[in-house]
Design a protein around this motif. Structure first.
Motif, mmCIF file in Angstrom:
data_model
loop_
_atom_site.group_PDB
_atom_site.id
_atom_site.type_symbol
_atom_site.label_atom_id
_atom_site.label_comp_id
_atom_site.label_asym_id
_atom_site.label_seq_id
_atom_site.Cartn_x
_atom_site.Cartn_y
_atom_site.Cartn_z
ATOM 1 N N ALA A 1 1.892 5.468 -7.376
ATOM 2 C CA ALA A 1 0.727 5.417 -8.275
ATOM 3 C C ALA A 1 0.623 6.664 -9.143
ATOM 4 O O ALA A 1 0.115 6.604 -10.257
ATOM 5 N N GLY A 2 1.113 7.778 -8.629
ATOM 6 C CA GLY A 2 1.009 9.007 -9.405
ATOM 7 C C GLY A 2 1.916 9.018 -10.622
ATOM 8 O O GLY A 2 1.737 9.824 -11.529
ATOM 9 N N THR B 1 0.840 -1.199 0.000
ATOM 10 C CA THR B 1 0.000 0.000 0.000
ATOM 11 C C THR B 1 0.880 1.255 0.000
ATOM 12 O O THR B 1 0.617 2.213 -0.736
ATOM 13 N N LEU C 1 2.194 1.833 -3.374
ATOM 14 C CA LEU C 1 1.197 2.421 -4.272
ATOM 15 C C LEU C 1 1.012 3.905 -3.983
ATOM 16 O O LEU C 1 0.907 4.724 -4.890
ATOM 17 N N LEU C 2 0.974 4.258 -2.695
ATOM 18 C CA LEU C 2 0.796 5.673 -2.345
ATOM 19 C C LEU C 2 1.949 6.502 -2.909
ATOM 20 O O LEU C 2 1.764 7.624 -3.354
ATOM 21 N N ARG C 3 3.138 5.916 -2.888
ATOM 22 C CA ARG C 3 4.306 6.651 -3.406
ATOM 23 C C ARG C 3 4.333 6.704 -4.923
ATOM 24 O O ARG C 3 4.647 7.718 -5.516
ATOM 25 N N PRO D 1 -3.509 4.897 -12.869
ATOM 26 C CA PRO D 1 -3.272 4.228 -11.577
ATOM 27 C C PRO D 1 -4.453 3.378 -11.096
ATOM 28 O O PRO D 1 -4.245 2.417 -10.351
ATOM 29 N N ALA D 2 -5.671 3.688 -11.560
ATOM 30 C CA ALA D 2 -6.839 2.938 -11.087
ATOM 31 C C ALA D 2 -6.733 1.448 -11.410
ATOM 32 O O ALA D 2 -7.447 0.629 -10.829
ATOM 33 N N LEU E 1 -5.422 -0.047 -7.918
ATOM 34 C CA LEU E 1 -5.877 0.392 -6.604
ATOM 35 C C LEU E 1 -6.794 -0.590 -5.911
ATOM 36 O O LEU E 1 -6.889 -0.614 -4.694
ATOM 37 N N GLY E 2 -7.521 -1.421 -6.686
ATOM 38 C CA GLY E 2 -8.529 -2.278 -6.067
ATOM 39 C C GLY E 2 -9.642 -1.407 -5.497
ATOM 40 O O GLY E 2 -9.960 -0.365 -6.052
ATOM 41 N N GLU E 3 -10.229 -1.852 -4.380
ATOM 42 C CA GLU E 3 -11.300 -1.096 -3.710
ATOM 43 C C GLU E 3 -12.494 -0.830 -4.611
ATOM 44 O O GLU E 3 -13.243 0.126 -4.404
#
Lengths: 225, 610
Positions: free
Chosen positions: B15-16, B8, B11-13, B21-22, B25-27
């Motif tokens: 994904a941009g 996670t 990804l936070l670092r 990026p979607a 991300l899942g969710e």
């Protein structure tokens, strides 16, 4: 042909009596990893949430009817927000009680409606009253220092608004902030803390719930000043 | 837990910095995140292509929901990260992870990879590498996941069979439950990997490649396929007889980004007995099994309510063949009235009836009509058993024009066995005649898109014996059409000759291609079905190094009694039926659809008749 197609795309018989069109203003959060959803993806996700909730959406006329939704200006991809606006036109009034829960059912924790208000019929359109975006910026030291940054908005985007339209201005502001705070090169964490109205536009018309949401303008002026 | 947090954080670092990026991300709404400690068996379903392609696959959604309904198991998903993300993952030491829990794929018990298309095979291999799972089944240890395969590719998985511990042939709805039950039991008693595979081979439809070994003749053909004691011969594909017993996904996962098919799907029926001689699905999915109108209505509405989609697609191999399709559409429209839902029929036959249905859908003529005449000349269509008269196409297109349609998409193929330049040219003649009215006048404003692909003979079809076009010849025939199909009203799209050639190579390949595949997966960039990433040279070089001649696999006509690399696998249809259909191809003789004509004795009906 044409006439029939229109008939097919017009909603159920419009209300004779009792039912009134209404305008719903939703405030939603987009946080965590979902900050990386693009503006378009966010719009689609919210539209589907409204459909799942079974709201009586009002649709545009014409060739390919769309639900009449207005989103606040695009967030740059990667910037989280604690309060984005979405105005929804409905064919009839709905009860506000339990509405957020109904829309949120099935939505992930990081994409949530946090507030719903009805707008008066003659309330100005969003592009007229939306005024500022307030950003919370954390320095590279990781939360040690955070600074609020208020930026005026050029105007609300409608439908497929230009993605990231607010981006260059935010980037410039972040750069001057970086200099001012002596932050160096490290990564900044930026969150849109909320959107604020230019109060002069809406004060008289705004319902009390909205005033509460907009009520921080004074504080905001202080920050931006 | 830590691993999940670090993924996670990654990804936070990062994904941009990647495209879309979607994808990672899942969710998503309706994705299912179960507690790992509360179940005994953890599965991942993998689609070896990018998210927006994979998320549109209904098969995975069906299995995903079936597994997650169980209290003793869970299923998560993973798609192939795009090249930009692969680079970032490699740089950060992040292994392939699932969308739901963001845990490494190698920590699951079962990894199921769907083989939907030959040009995703190198991605399947690359996924195993990204996951840190040994690519050869025989190199895996007791703690590695079992790697399973399914989908159309399972009918001849030989070029990559050694990467799989087992594969399932045919319908998965019933088999997945049997497989999970058995795996749970095997884990309970601490069975070894080898013991587990032997036990799995006992489930009908399950193919365990390590129990079979092909022997080759000096000429390169397969001499025979040896099997270990007790291994079934042949492995026969599974058929679910009553589809109504298995609900369609009632809560399909809703993607954030725009998927290839952004809509709810309900499958009207499985199988098709039209008998087109090039169509693998039409052979191995026999017989036709329809779902009842009641179930379709119920599931369609349920899925729409659970997703918020605004389109419902009535899918199948030939949707307008559904018995009572007119009535079904009426009922759907009544049921969905006021919901603003579009109903679409993705596969329509070229006839008046289909056009009337399209009219009924009232979907709006802007989206256009799509038909698949497949071949331009009546002679080839007769051979291919694609029964469609020359007048049909003309009159349907004319009627469509009169009804207000202005955009038509036509699917054609070149490279049919015995095809002449004359036959190729007749594609152009068909298209032009579609642009003319009754008295030869121009149909103003009509636009035709011609999508031209190259025939790839598939295993388990009558054309499995047939030669495929070489690359030079493919390009020459494409050029014939490019030269004549010049009109502002026509847009011609064609497939890269090298891509069809590779598809053909892997489609009828054998296990000697595995080292080639491994090399190509290592040196290339994967995503072979993406023309911007496709690189034939990588394959050519690997083939040379392994001393293999691709034309042996692609361009050679097989003899009647040649042992195929997939001889131990059965699609349900008898080999001698396929051979007689191949002979009828050359004679241009039709075989009627058994739904309306006589039984053709293809052998596919599980108990003689369904």
């Amino acid at each position: 042909m044409r006439g029939r197609r229109h008939a097919a795309s017009g909603g159920p018989p419009s209300a004779g009596g009792g039912r009134r069109e209404c305008r719903l203003l939703l405030v939603f959060r987009k946080t965590g990893l979902l900050a990386y959803l693009s503006h378009l993806e966010t719009m689609r996700a919210m539209e589907r949430a409204l459909r799942r909730a079974g709201l009586p959406l009002s649709y545009s006329e014409g060739f390919s009817p769309h639900p009449r939704l207005t989103f606040s200006p695009a967030l740059p991809v990667g910037v989280a927000s604690e309060g984005e606006y979405l105005e929804v036109r409905l064919r009839e009034e709905v009860a506000l009680q339990g509405l957020c829960e109904r829309i949120n059912r099935g939505l992930p924790r990081d994409l949530r409606v946090v507030r719903a208000e009805l707008l008066p019929p003659h309330f100005p359109k969003m592009s007229r009253w939306i005024g500022y975006a307030l950003y919370r910026v954390e320095g590279p030291d990781g939360g040690g220092s955070s600074v609020f940054l208020a930026l005026p908005l050029a105007g609300a985007s409608r439908g497929g608004g230009r993605e990231g339209a607010a981006m260059p201005r935010l980037r410039d502001a972040l750069e001057s902030l970086r200099k001012r705070e002596g932050w160096g090169e490290g990564e900044l964490r930026v969150v849109r803390a909320g959107l604020y109205a230019s109060l002069d536009e809406v004060k008289e018309d705004a319902p009390s719930g909205l005033l509460e949401a907009f009520g921080r303008e004074a504080e905001l002026r202080e920050v931006s000043g | 837990m830590d691993e999940c947090r670090s993924i996670t954080g990654f990804l936070l670092r990062e994904a941009g910095a990647v495209e879309k990026p979607a994808r990672y991300l899942g969710e998503e709404v309706n994705s299912c995140r179960k507690d790992h400690s509360a179940v005994r068996l953890r599965c991942v379903f993998a689609y070896p292509d990018v998210y927006e392609v994979g998320i549109s696959n209904t098969g995975i959604q069906v299995l995903y929901e079936l597994v997650n309904r169980r209290s003793d198991a869970l299923a998560e998903r993973v798609y192939m990260p795009w090249t930009d993300m692969q680079e970032r993952m490699a740089a950060a030491g992040i292994p392939l992870f699932t969308l739901e829990s963001r845990k490494p794929v190698r920590d699951f018990h079962l990894l199921g990879i769907t083989l939907q298309h030959e040009l995703t095979y190198s991605n399947a291999i690359r996924m195993l590498r990204l996951a840190g799972i040994p690519v050869r089944g025989e190199e895996r240890g007791e703690d590695d996941p079992l790697v399973a395969g399914g989908g159309p590719g399972a009918f001849n998985p030989e070029p990559l069979a050694e990467a799989f511990d087992f594969l399932l042939l045919g319908d998965g709805e019933e088999a997945v439950g049997e497989i999970l039950d058995l795996l749970l039991e095997l884990r309970e008693r601490g069975a070894s990997r080898e013991e587990s595979l032997r036990a799995l081979a006992g489930i009908p439809g399950v193919y365990v490649p390590s129990l079979y070994r092909p022997v080759y003749l000096e000429s390169g053909e397969v001499a025979s396929i040896e099997r270990s004691r007790g291994a079934p011969w042949p492995v026969i594909r599974r058929v679910v007889e009553d589809l109504d017993r298995f609900p369609l996904p009632s809560r399909p996962v809703v993607p954030y980004l725009e998927a290839v098919h952004d809509r709810c799907n309900v499958e009207l029926f499985r199988g098709c007995t039209r008998g087109c001689r090039f169509c693998q699905a039409g052979m191995v999915q026999r017989p036709v099994r329809e779902r009842s109108q009641g179930c379709l209505l119920r599931w369609g509405v349920e899925a729409l309510e659970a997703t918020g989609h605004d389109e419902l697609s009535l899918a199948s191999l030939s949707s307008t063949d559904y018995r009572g399709i007119g009535e079904l559409l009426e009922r759907m429209r009544a049921e969905l009235g006021g919901r603003r839902v579009r109903i679409s029929l993705p596969s329509m036959r070229t006839d008046r009836f289909s056009l009337e249905l399209a009219e009924k859908l009232g979907e709006g003529r802007r989206s256009g009509l799509t038909f698949a005449p497949e071949a331009g000349s009546p002679r080839i269509r007769r051979s291919a058993n694609k029964d469609l008269g020359e007048e049909d196409l003309k009159s349907v297109l004319r009627a469509a024009y009169e009804a207000g349609w202005r955009r038509v998409k036509l699917y054609y193929m070149i490279g049919f066995p015995g095809e002449t330049d004359e036959d190729v040219g007749s594609i152009a003649r068909s298209v032009f005649s579609a642009l003319r009215g009754e008295r030869g006048e121009k149909l103003a404003g009509m636009r035709v898109t011609v999508s031209l692909s190259t025939l790839v003979p598939k295993p388990h079809t009558p054309l499995q014996w047939a030669p495929q076009l070489g690359m030079e010849e493919t390009r020459r025939r494409q050029q014939l059409l490019k030269d004549v199909l010049r009109s502002r009203q026509v847009e011609l799209r064609w497939h890269q000759a090298e891509m069809s050639y590779l598809e053909g190579l892997l489609s009828r390949g054998d296990r000697r291609l595995f080292p080639v595949l491994l090399k190509a997966a290592e040196r290339g960039r994967g995503f072979e079905n993406w023309s911007e990433l496709f690189d034939w040279e990588v394959w050519e070089k690997a083939l040379r190094e392994e001393g293999l001649d691709p034309s042996f696999y692609v361009e050679r006509e097989r003899g009647r009694d040649e042992v195929f690399p997939w001889e131990h696998l059965s699609g349900g249809v008898r080999r001698d039926f396929l051979w007689s259909e191949y002979q009828k191809y050359w004679r241009g003789e039709p075989t009627p659809d058994c739904r309306w004509g006589d039984c053709s004795r293809c052998g596919a009906c599980p108990r003689g008749e369904v």
